[in-house]
Every structure is written in C-alpha cells, then in structure tokens.
Design a protein around this motif. Structure first.
Motif, short mmCIF file in Angstrom:
data_model
loop_
_atom_site.label_atom_id
_atom_site.label_comp_id
_atom_site.label_asym_id
_atom_site.label_seq_id
_atom_site.Cartn_x
_atom_site.Cartn_y
_atom_site.Cartn_z
N ALA A 1 0.84 -1.20 0.00
CA ALA A 1 0.00 0.00 0.00
C ALA A 1 0.88 1.25 0.00
O ALA A 1 0.55 2.26 -0.65
N GLU A 2 1.99 1.20 0.71
CA GLU A 2 2.89 2.36 0.76
C GLU A 2 3.44 2.68 -0.64
O GLU A 2 3.51 3.85 -1.05
N SER A 3 3.78 1.64 -1.39
CA SER A 3 4.29 1.88 -2.74
C SER A 3 3.17 2.36 -3.66
O SER A 3 3.39 3.23 -4.52
N ALA A 4 1.97 1.80 -3.49
CA ALA A 4 0.83 2.27 -4.30
C ALA A 4 0.57 3.75 -4.00
O ALA A 4 0.40 4.56 -4.91
N LEU A 5 0.59 4.10 -2.72
CA LEU A 5 0.34 5.50 -2.34
C LEU A 5 1.44 6.42 -2.87
O LEU A 5 1.18 7.57 -3.26
N SER A 6 2.67 5.94 -2.90
CA SER A 6 3.79 6.75 -3.42
C SER A 6 3.56 7.06 -4.90
O SER A 6 3.77 8.19 -5.36
N ALA A 7 3.13 6.03 -5.65
CA ALA A 7 2.88 6.24 -7.08
C ALA A 7 1.65 7.14 -7.28
O ALA A 7 1.64 7.99 -8.18
N ILE A 8 0.64 6.97 -6.43
CA ILE A 8 -0.56 7.82 -6.51
C ILE A 8 -0.18 9.28 -6.20
O ILE A 8 -0.67 10.22 -6.83
N LEU A 9 0.74 9.45 -5.24
CA LEU A 9 1.23 10.80 -4.89
C LEU A 9 1.83 11.47 -6.14
O LEU A 9 1.51 12.62 -6.46
N GLY A 10 2.70 10.74 -6.83
CA GLY A 10 3.33 11.29 -8.04
C GLY A 10 2.31 11.57 -9.13
O GLY A 10 2.35 12.61 -9.79
#
Ligand SMILES: NC(=O)c1ccc[n+]([C@@H]2O[C@H](COP(=O)([O-])OP(=O)(O)OC[C@H]3O[C@@H](n4cnc5c(N)ncnc54)[C@H](O)[C@@H]3O)[C@@H](O)[C@H]2O)c1
Length: 426
Positions: free
Chosen positions: A385-394
């Motif tokens: 989820a942290e990596s998904a959120l990081s990509a969503i942030l970008g």
C-alpha cells in the motif's frame, strides 16, 4: 518426508510440522489432506490474463504448487488458460484442473474464494478490482498473492491495509513486487543499507517503455473493448505511473527505507495513439526524508527503446540498477553484479540471458509457497500500500501540477470509478 498420523511427536517435530499463530494451529497442506501426493499447495487463479498465466505457470514449475481452480469474467480467457495450465500441471505429474473448479462471471471471485479445493488465490485481475478482490479472498480465509498495484486510489489503499490487518498472523498476503526477491537487487540494496553510498543526496528513477499492444477484440461492444483494454484506461489501471512504473518507485522506497513525503510534477498524453486516456509521459520530483530528491520519468508510447532503472548518488559512491544488466556501485566500495549477455557473473541464472530480473519471479513464487508450508506467514499489505500510495502521490501531483504532500494525500477520499457494468461483460 512429512510426518502424518503420528501418535507421538516431540516438540521439535511438532514445530517443524506446524505453526501456532495467535492460538490457531496451522497445519501444512499435506497434513490437512492426509496424502503426501496431494500435499502441494493448491492455488486458484483469479484473472486469467497474461500475468495470471505467467505467475500461475511459475508456481507450478518453480514452487511445486498446483493450480486447482480458475476464475474470470470471460469464457475465452478461461478456456485458453485451462489448456495452457493443464499442460503444465501434467508435465509435473499433477492432475488437470477439475471442471467443477472453473468459475465464470461477475461472482466468480466469491466462488473461487469459497472453493474447498484452494489454499491460496493468485489475484491477477485489473488494478481497479484489487481492494475488493483482496477483501473477498481474505474474508474467505485464503492466502493471497495480489498483483501490484494493490490499489489505485487512497480509499482503496486503506481498504487493502485493513484486509492486511485481518490477515495478519493467519494468512500469507504477498504483493507482486518480485524485484524485491531478485538476487542482484537484494545484494545491491543490502550494500546500500550497509552504507556503501554514504549519505545519499539525490537520485533518479525511470521507466521508459514502448506502447503496450492489446488484441483487437473484433465484434465486441465499445464498452467491452474499453474494459478488455483496461491497461489504457486511467480509472481501471490507475494510469501508467501506478500500474507499471510503480516497480521503480517501489525500488526507491525499498532502497531508501522510506516513502516520499511530497511530490511535484507534470505529465501529458500527446504521442500515444490507443483508444484510452492514460498519459504517455510523467516527470515527477519525489522528496524523501532527509531532503533526498528523486527525479522520476516515464513514457509509454511507440517506438523507442525500453529501459527501467534507479540511480542513487551519495557521499561515498553512486549506484545504477537497470532491469536488464548494468548493476553496480562506483566509488569507495566498488561492486559490479556481473550481469550481461557476454560475461558470466555471480548472479547468472542457467539461461543464456543474465538480466537482473531473471530470478525475480521464481524466487518470489518460492517464497510465497514456502511461507504457507512453513506457517511463517508473509504480510506485505503495508509495504504494498505504501508503494501504491507513493505512485498515486506522483500521479496526482502531475495531474494538478501542484506540490502534493503525503499528509494531504492521505486525506483524499477520491475514488476512481470506471462505471463498468460487469453483468454486460462476457
Ligand atoms: N508484477 C509484474 O511484473 C506484472 C506484470 C504484468 C502485469 N501485472 C499486473 O497483473 C495484473 C493483471 O495484468 P494482465 O496484464 O495479466 O492483464 P490481462 O488483461 O491480461 O488479464 C486480466 C484478466 O482479469 C480478468 N478480469 C477482469 N476483471 C475481472 C473480474 N472482475 N473478475 C474476474 N476476472 C476479471 C480479465 O478477463 C483478464 O482475463 C495487473 O494488476 C497488472 O498490473 C504485474
């Protein structure tokens, strides 16, 4: 040899054959079913497309698992997958998939999750469905290997984390970031964590990819075509940065042991010629703790060379880590992974091409199956989820052109809804 029906077991034998988690005794599959021949972990495939077939085949070949059930919306996907995987099962001396274990249509997810013939589900449907399918599988008490991205919006990531909490200690929950198991990357990151680069100041990550072609689906309605070509559609895929480029963002999080705290960026759709609405390029600056700036870039259009990589620059050295070859550290602690077509290196797989990812999938598949048979359950929901959120942030920073902080992102209640009527898909 596993011990079955034993009346007397000493403590060591007992712990070797089962694991006690939260007061529940988890038995290995062979013990539950009482036959060594049937002891292989049984995996059901939900989403019988390209990736599902690839990973399911790998589970059979690399990890000794059986595929015992299939589920999909479309009969053609089920038929083709059944034929392919049955060949692979027979080659390993396993029985083919029973006709009663082929589930079709919008409710196939619940049917496969409830099947008594599966221990685990490989979830390889399009990203939009991942939180919902993850919830269904965990609620049914099945181990799950969920393809990346675990979610495409913030509420979805939170649902996935909640499913992870439910699974904690009782079920294995893996997320499809196989690169974290690729031996050259594991060694590189071990060295970075050991200080080989010194204080890291900045870096870059990129994923330059040619267009992704899809079948024509001639005769299908416009709605069905859009759905089957989901990889071009923002609201089903999450856009290229979340669906595909997420792998290199995940590598940055892993190497830097953190997630970005803010991002700013740009992107556009101007050169791709498919029918969807995904961007064809992103350019984002991610700021990690310690004011480490990672400059990220990606493309997805014809016709240019493929390259995906991460580079980090520190006070003692720098590294580069490409998907194929060229993986090294320059500076005070020089190291070269020895990858490449012409040179025999320490990470060479048996095959002729010695790329950084050659062993990623087999290692990932083995670790998932071993986590089930050992009772040492994996739980990758949080990092996934942290990596998904990081990509969503970008992605969201690039969509708006504004600086977006992690804190603000987490407050987002925006749900991507493709407004698809699954009842019309078949
Ligand atoms: N880890 C990796 O390297 C990697 C590589 C490629 C794809 N992926 C991921 O794997 C997933 C699948 O990608 P793909 O390329 O196999 O796509 P695909 O379109 O080839 O396959 C998806 C399958 O899911 C089925 N499906 C769609 N909605 C469904 C539903 N609601 N219920 C049941 N079945 C449904 C489709 O009919 C299709 O057969 C995606 O999340 C993608 O990002 C990961």
């Amino acid at each position: 040899m596993r011990r079955r029906n034993s009346h007397i077991m000493n403590r060591r034998e007992f712990l070797g054959a089962s694991a006690a988690v939260g007061g529940i005794i988890i038995l290995k599959p062979g013990q539950v079913r009482g036959s060594e021949a049937n002891s292989a972990v049984r995996i059901g495939l939900l989403g019988c497309g390209g990736r599902g077939n690839e990973v399911a085949g790998g589970f059979i070949k690399n990890a000794g698992a059986r595929i015992t059930a299939l589920a999909d919306l479309f009969p053609d996907q089920l038929d083709a997958t059944q034929t392919k995987l049955n060949d692979k099962l027979r080659a390993q001396g396993y029985a083919p998939i029973d006709a009663s274990q082929i589930f079709k249509g919008p409710d196939a997810v619940h049917a496969i999750a409830a099947s008594k013939e599966v221990d685990a589900i490989l979830l390889a449907t399009p990203p939009y469905f991942h939180p919902t399918h993850l919830e269904a599988v965990v609620a049914a008490g099945k181990h799950v290997y969920c393809e990346k991205p675990i979610a495409i919006d913030v509420p979805g990531a939170k649902r996935a984390m909640a499913a992870g909490k439910q699974a904690q200690g009782k079920l294995s929950l893996a997320v499809g970031f196989q690169i974290r198991k690729a031996p050259p990357y594991v060694e590189l990151v071990r060295r970075i964590h050991g200080g080989a680069l010194g204080t890291i100041g900045c870096g870059l990550a990129y994923y330059y990819c040619p267009k992704i072609s899809r079948p024509d689906w001639s005769g299908a309605s416009a709605e069905v075509k859009r759905f089957r070509n989901w990889v071009w559609d923002r609201k089903i895929s999450g856009d290229i940065i979340v669906e595909q480029n997420i792998h290199v963002i995940d590598i940055c999080n892993w190497a830097l042991q953190a997630h970005p705290i803010k991002a700013t960026g740009a992107g556009s759709r101007k050169l791709r010629d498919d029918a969807g609405d995904c961007y064809d390029n992103f350019n984002v600056v991610f700021t990690y703790p310690g004011d480490i700036q990672i400059s990220f870039g990606s493309t997805q259009f014809d016709k240019h060379a493929f390259d995906a990589s991460m580079r980090l620059y520190g006070t003692r050295g720098s590294c580069e880590a490409h998907y194929d070859s060229r993986m090294n550290i320059a500076g005070e602690e020089k190291w070269d992974a020895g990858l490449g077509k012409t040179q025999e290196g320490q990470f060479s797989a048996a095959g002729s091409f010695r790329g950084a990812l050659d062993q990623a999938d087999p290692e990932k598949q083995k670790s998932f199956v071993a986590s089930i048979t050992s009772g040492q359950f994996l739980n990758e929901a949080e990092t996934g989820a942290e990596s998904a959120l990081s990509a969503i942030l970008g992605r969201n920073a690039a969509y708006t052109g504004k600086v977006l902080t992690w804190e603000k992102l987490l407050k987002s209640k925006d749900v991507l809804d493709p407004k698809i009527n699954l009842a019309t898909m078949s």
